[in-house]
Design a protein around this motif. Sequence first.
Motif, PDB file in Angstrom:
ATOM      1  N   SER A 265       0.872  -1.152   0.080  1.00  0.00           N
ATOM      2  CA  SER A 265       0.030  -0.029   0.074  1.00  0.00           C
ATOM      3  C   SER A 265       1.103   1.298  -0.085  1.00  0.00           C
ATOM      4  CB  SER A 265      -0.903   0.058   1.188  1.00  0.00           C
ATOM      5  OG  SER A 265      -1.849   1.227   1.104  1.00  0.00           O
TER       6      SER A 265
ATOM      7  N   LEU B  27       1.864   7.446  -2.418  1.00  0.00           N
ATOM      8  CA  LEU B  27       2.205   8.377  -3.776  1.00  0.00           C
ATOM      9  C   LEU B  27       2.293   9.704  -3.564  1.00  0.00           C
ATOM     10  CD1 LEU B  27      -0.214   6.612  -6.220  1.00  0.00           C
ATOM     11  CD2 LEU B  27       1.820   5.397  -4.990  1.00  0.00           C
TER      12      LEU B  27
ATOM     13  N   HIS C 139       5.275   7.780  -9.246  1.00  0.00           N
ATOM     14  CA  HIS C 139       4.597   7.936  -7.950  1.00  0.00           C
ATOM     15  C   HIS C 139       5.451   8.645  -6.966  1.00  0.00           C
ATOM     16  CE1 HIS C 139       1.225   5.534  -9.555  1.00  0.00           C
ATOM     17  NE2 HIS C 139       1.786   4.421  -9.434  1.00  0.00           N
TER      18      HIS C 139
ATOM     19  N   HIS D 292      -2.463   3.572  -2.739  1.00  0.00           N
ATOM     20  CA  HIS D 292      -2.443   2.667  -3.754  1.00  0.00           C
ATOM     21  C   HIS D 292      -2.543   1.322  -2.784  1.00  0.00           C
ATOM     22  CE1 HIS D 292      -0.836   0.330  -7.107  1.00  0.00           C
ATOM     23  NE2 HIS D 292      -0.098   1.282  -7.526  1.00  0.00           N
TER      24      HIS D 292
ATOM     25  N   TRP E 233      -6.449  -1.092 -10.340  1.00  0.00           N
ATOM     26  CA  TRP E 233      -5.294  -2.003 -11.106  1.00  0.00           C
ATOM     27  C   TRP E 233      -5.252  -3.189 -10.363  1.00  0.00           C
ATOM     28  CZ3 TRP E 233      -0.383  -2.959  -9.026  1.00  0.00           C
ATOM     29  CH2 TRP E 233       0.457  -3.328 -10.031  1.00  0.00           C
TER      30      TRP E 233
ATOM     31  N   CYS F 108      -5.956  -3.081  -6.426  1.00  0.00           N
ATOM     32  CA  CYS F 108      -5.770  -1.853  -5.874  1.00  0.00           C
ATOM     33  C   CYS F 108      -6.873  -0.979  -6.140  1.00  0.00           C
ATOM     34  CB  CYS F 108      -4.464  -1.288  -6.345  1.00  0.00           C
ATOM     35  SG  CYS F 108      -3.096  -2.147  -5.956  1.00  0.00           S
TER      36      CYS F 108
ATOM     37  N   GLU G 165      -7.477   3.082  -5.570  1.00  0.00           N
ATOM     38  CA  GLU G 165      -6.673   4.183  -5.467  1.00  0.00           C
ATOM     39  C   GLU G 165      -7.233   5.632  -5.526  1.00  0.00           C
ATOM     40  OE1 GLU G 165      -3.036   3.504  -8.022  1.00  0.00           O
ATOM     41  OE2 GLU G 165      -3.970   1.528  -8.425  1.00  0.00           O
TER      42      GLU G 165
ATOM     43  N   TRP H  97      -6.822   9.358  -5.468  1.00  0.00           N
ATOM     44  CA  TRP H  97      -5.718  10.292  -5.846  1.00  0.00           C
ATOM     45  C   TRP H  97      -6.062  11.849  -5.787  1.00  0.00           C
ATOM     46  CZ3 TRP H  97      -4.866   7.494 -11.188  1.00  0.00           C
ATOM     47  CH2 TRP H  97      -4.268   6.405 -11.099  1.00  0.00           C
TER      48      TRP H  97
END
Length: 288
Positions: A45, A48, A72, A142, A238, A247, A249, A251
């Motif tokens: 995990s 990022l 990342h 992530h 992903w 995943c 994620e 962001w």
Amino acid sequence: MIFLENEHIKASFSTKGAELQSLKNKKTDKEYMWSGDAGYWGKFSPILFPIVGGLKNNTYFLGGVAYELPRHGFARDHEFEILKLNESEVIFNFQQNDQTLKAYPFEFSLSIHYELSGAELRCNYIVKNTGNVPLLFSIGGHPAFATPTENDLNYTDYFLEFNHDSELTYHKIKQDLIDERTETIKLERNRLPLNHELFYDDALVFKGLKSDRISLKNIKNPRGLHFSFTDFPFFGIWGAKNANFLCLEPWYGIADGINHNQNLEEKEGIIELEPLKEWNHHWKVEPF
């Protein structure tokens, strides 16, 4: 390793990258995080920061100067200090150093606050601008959740359930950059059935999700999790090729577009934080 535990769940973390590495339901002792098998993908995990995704040619420009950052960013590769630790919460912290300043000429404080509350684990990102110029950054999660295939359970038995989306419009990633073209998937009962082929061309990237909760479930048993997030403008889904994990994620930032000019100030999703100001957002996961 750092361990947190309450009557419902227990979790463990590494000081390297402030990375969540294990999340278990205490009643069933089932593990909900990916194993970190390096044969597929050797992380759990990662955080990022200070960018999300890739830069065009791994390079950005700031004030006419070229700098290089890996996909990342660098936070996931550094040791974090522990600012606070008790049975139910831990706060990790990382600040600029001589190495980071060569690639990213900003002063900052990045804290990752994990807290257990009932059956939920909350992850809060706290960024402070400790310098005297505006801080330009992106940040994202992530986390990789296990999709075990024991007891006649297959990867294709899993699905994602979106609380407010009946169709998904997504961008593909092309050579680590965002393709401007989109594709749309119609959902039946707000569900996206999983298959490995979905991710053969890298992640699915969303810019306009309506949902603020995505649930990972399967058709053969009641085990799953709820993943909740608020106001994150971008989201990625992903899985490594043919690996049994997924995943989710959230962001605040995104990879460069194919046609981006590489100027950091003009990067899509970049956050500008004034000196001495603080920014924070969180996501939560509830295994069941």
